[in-house]
Design a protein around this motif. Structure first.
Motif, mmCIF file in Angstrom:
data_model
loop_
_atom_site.group_PDB
_atom_site.id
_atom_site.type_symbol
_atom_site.label_atom_id
_atom_site.label_comp_id
_atom_site.label_asym_id
_atom_site.label_seq_id
_atom_site.Cartn_x
_atom_site.Cartn_y
_atom_site.Cartn_z
ATOM 1 N N VAL A 165 0.854 -1.183 0.000
ATOM 2 C CA VAL A 165 0.000 0.000 0.000
ATOM 3 C C VAL A 165 0.892 1.237 0.000
ATOM 4 O O VAL A 165 1.695 1.427 0.909
ATOM 5 N N GLU A 166 0.748 2.033 -1.043
ATOM 6 C CA GLU A 166 1.560 3.230 -1.218
ATOM 7 C C GLU A 166 0.692 4.478 -1.242
ATOM 8 O O GLU A 166 -0.495 4.411 -1.583
ATOM 9 N N ASP A 167 1.293 5.601 -0.923
ATOM 10 C CA ASP A 167 0.615 6.886 -1.043
ATOM 11 C C ASP A 167 0.735 7.410 -2.467
ATOM 12 O O ASP A 167 -0.235 7.841 -3.067
ATOM 13 N N ILE A 168 1.958 7.320 -3.029
ATOM 14 C CA ILE A 168 2.192 7.891 -4.354
ATOM 15 C C ILE A 168 3.308 7.136 -5.061
ATOM 16 O O ILE A 168 4.255 6.676 -4.428
ATOM 17 N N ILE A 169 3.148 7.014 -6.365
ATOM 18 C CA ILE A 169 4.206 6.453 -7.201
ATOM 19 C C ILE A 169 4.641 7.562 -8.138
ATOM 20 O O ILE A 169 3.852 8.078 -8.927
ATOM 21 N N ASP A 170 5.906 7.916 -8.017
ATOM 22 C CA ASP A 170 6.475 9.013 -8.787
ATOM 23 C C ASP A 170 7.348 8.422 -9.886
ATOM 24 O O ASP A 170 6.835 7.981 -10.907
ATOM 25 N N SER A 171 8.633 8.316 -9.669
ATOM 26 C CA SER A 171 9.533 7.757 -10.676
ATOM 27 C C SER A 171 9.368 6.246 -10.811
ATOM 28 O O SER A 171 9.672 5.672 -11.845
ATOM 29 N N GLY A 172 8.913 5.599 -9.727
ATOM 30 C CA GLY A 172 8.792 4.146 -9.712
ATOM 31 C C GLY A 172 10.064 3.445 -9.284
ATOM 32 O O GLY A 172 10.079 2.227 -9.087
ATOM 33 N N LEU A 173 11.160 4.177 -9.126
ATOM 34 C CA LEU A 173 12.447 3.572 -8.780
ATOM 35 C C LEU A 173 12.404 2.874 -7.432
ATOM 36 O O LEU A 173 12.821 1.717 -7.307
ATOM 37 N N THR A 174 11.909 3.536 -6.414
ATOM 38 C CA THR A 174 11.846 2.943 -5.081
ATOM 39 C C THR A 174 10.921 1.744 -5.067
ATOM 40 O O THR A 174 11.256 0.684 -4.526
ATOM 41 N N LEU A 175 9.766 1.884 -5.666
ATOM 42 C CA LEU A 175 8.782 0.806 -5.655
ATOM 43 C C LEU A 175 9.275 -0.410 -6.437
ATOM 44 O O LEU A 175 9.075 -1.551 -6.021
ATOM 45 N N SER A 176 9.934 -0.193 -7.557
ATOM 46 C CA SER A 176 10.491 -1.287 -8.339
ATOM 47 C C SER A 176 11.490 -2.080 -7.487
ATOM 48 O O SER A 176 11.477 -3.316 -7.474
ATOM 49 N N TRP A 177 12.327 -1.375 -6.777
ATOM 50 C CA TRP A 177 13.293 -2.020 -5.886
ATOM 51 C C TRP A 177 12.573 -2.792 -4.789
ATOM 52 O O TRP A 177 12.920 -3.936 -4.482
ATOM 53 N N LEU A 178 11.549 -2.180 -4.196
ATOM 54 C CA LEU A 178 10.813 -2.804 -3.101
ATOM 55 C C LEU A 178 10.111 -4.081 -3.553
ATOM 56 O O LEU A 178 10.143 -5.098 -2.863
ATOM 57 N N VAL A 179 9.470 -4.050 -4.714
ATOM 58 C CA VAL A 179 8.793 -5.231 -5.238
ATOM 59 C C VAL A 179 9.793 -6.373 -5.419
ATOM 60 O O VAL A 179 9.535 -7.517 -5.032
ATOM 61 N N GLY A 180 10.942 -6.076 -5.992
ATOM 62 C CA GLY A 180 11.977 -7.093 -6.166
ATOM 63 C C GLY A 180 12.439 -7.661 -4.835
ATOM 64 O O GLY A 180 12.617 -8.879 -4.687
ATOM 65 N N ASN A 181 12.621 -6.791 -3.861
ATOM 66 C CA ASN A 181 13.050 -7.223 -2.529
ATOM 67 C C ASN A 181 12.014 -8.144 -1.896
ATOM 68 O O ASN A 181 12.346 -9.211 -1.374
ATOM 69 N N LEU A 182 10.745 -7.761 -1.947
ATOM 70 C CA LEU A 182 9.696 -8.572 -1.325
ATOM 71 C C LEU A 182 9.491 -9.889 -2.074
ATOM 72 O O LEU A 182 9.269 -10.933 -1.450
ATOM 73 N N ARG A 183 9.575 -9.875 -3.397
ATOM 74 C CA ARG A 183 9.419 -11.118 -4.178
ATOM 75 C C ARG A 183 10.523 -12.117 -3.850
ATOM 76 O O ARG A 183 10.313 -13.320 -3.945
ATOM 77 N N SER A 184 11.681 -11.637 -3.465
ATOM 78 C CA SER A 184 12.796 -12.533 -3.131
ATOM 79 C C SER A 184 12.559 -13.266 -1.808
ATOM 80 O O SER A 184 13.296 -14.185 -1.475
ATOM 81 N N ARG A 185 11.517 -12.902 -1.079
ATOM 82 C CA ARG A 185 11.228 -13.499 0.228
ATOM 83 C C ARG A 185 10.206 -14.645 0.153
ATOM 84 O O ARG A 185 9.726 -15.105 1.174
ATOM 85 N N GLY A 186 9.842 -15.070 -1.041
ATOM 86 C CA GLY A 186 8.997 -16.241 -1.216
ATOM 87 C C GLY A 186 7.501 -16.085 -1.012
ATOM 88 O O GLY A 186 6.828 -17.046 -0.632
ATOM 89 N N PRO A 187 6.924 -14.923 -1.314
ATOM 90 C CA PRO A 187 5.470 -14.786 -1.163
ATOM 91 C C PRO A 187 4.732 -15.507 -2.290
ATOM 92 O O PRO A 187 5.312 -15.796 -3.342
ATOM 93 N N ALA A 188 3.451 -15.783 -2.073
ATOM 94 C CA ALA A 188 2.614 -16.356 -3.131
ATOM 95 C C ALA A 188 2.393 -15.316 -4.228
ATOM 96 O O ALA A 188 2.378 -15.636 -5.415
ATOM 97 N N SER A 189 2.220 -14.057 -3.840
ATOM 98 C CA SER A 189 2.023 -12.973 -4.803
ATOM 99 C C SER A 189 2.418 -11.648 -4.165
ATOM 100 O O SER A 189 2.409 -11.509 -2.942
#
Length: 184
Positions: A102-126
């Motif tokens: 849950v985010e407030d704002i997506i600007d450049s997408g750089l931070t969020l792209s990094w965060l998604v990659g980080n969380l996906r590396s932790r083995g979630p279903a989605s």
């Protein structure tokens, strides 16, 4: 605090409290339908997402759990620095979990792209994303966002969790500041 309390510091109200409330209700209905029968973990991104996370979670009819993460790529100014740091990590194990960032704002997408990659590396279903605001014209990387409240122009905005110099987060609307406030 309302728009009149800001005096000359407020240039304009971009989204009213009522518009935000209506859109979050619609987003919650979409999330409830998409995650029916699933155990969802909402991951709020501190500090900006506090208002969005609180209001969105209260509108959901599905049971959810919440956790918080703080990442930063912003200084005290109005532009992304591009450097991502974890300031507070999650307390929850993501293995096999359906995660909704849950985010407030997506600007450049750089931070969020990094965060998604980080969380996906932790083995979630989605891992999916819900954001109140997105600035499509400011995007530097493509980020697949499942739930978007509003697409807005590439202006610097405050309110509803968004700040300038740690001020204005508490405003119940999203607005733009007058140029004299930030020296623009």
């Amino acid at each position: 605090m309302d728009a009149e309390d800001m005096g000359a510091d407020l240039e304009k109200v971009l989204l009213s409290q009522e518009q935000i409330d209506t859109r979050l209700t619609e987003m919650a209905a979409e999330i409830d339908a998409d995650y029916a029968g699933r155990d969802v973990l909402l991951v709020g991104v501190l500090r900006g997402a506090v208002m969005v996370m609180a209001d969105l979670s209260r509108k959901l009819h599905s049971p959810v759990q919440m956790d918080w993460m703080a990442v930063s790529s912003y200084g005290s100014g109005t532009k992304s620095s591009g450097v991502v740091r974890i300031l507070k990590d999650l307390d929850t194990d993501l293995t096999g979990r359906d995660v909704l960032i849950v985010e407030d704002i997506i600007d450049s997408g750089l931070t969020l792209s990094w965060l998604v990659g980080n969380l996906r590396s932790r083995g979630p279903a989605s891992v999916e994303i819900a954001t109140l605001l997105r600035k499509p014209e400011a995007a530097k990387v493509a980020v697949d966002v499942r739930y978007v409240g509003f697409d807005i122009p590439p202006e610097f905005v405050v309110g509803y969790g968004l700040d300038y110099g740690e001020q204005y987060r508490h405003l119940p609307f999203v607005g733009t500041l007058a140029p004299h406030v930030y020296g623009g």
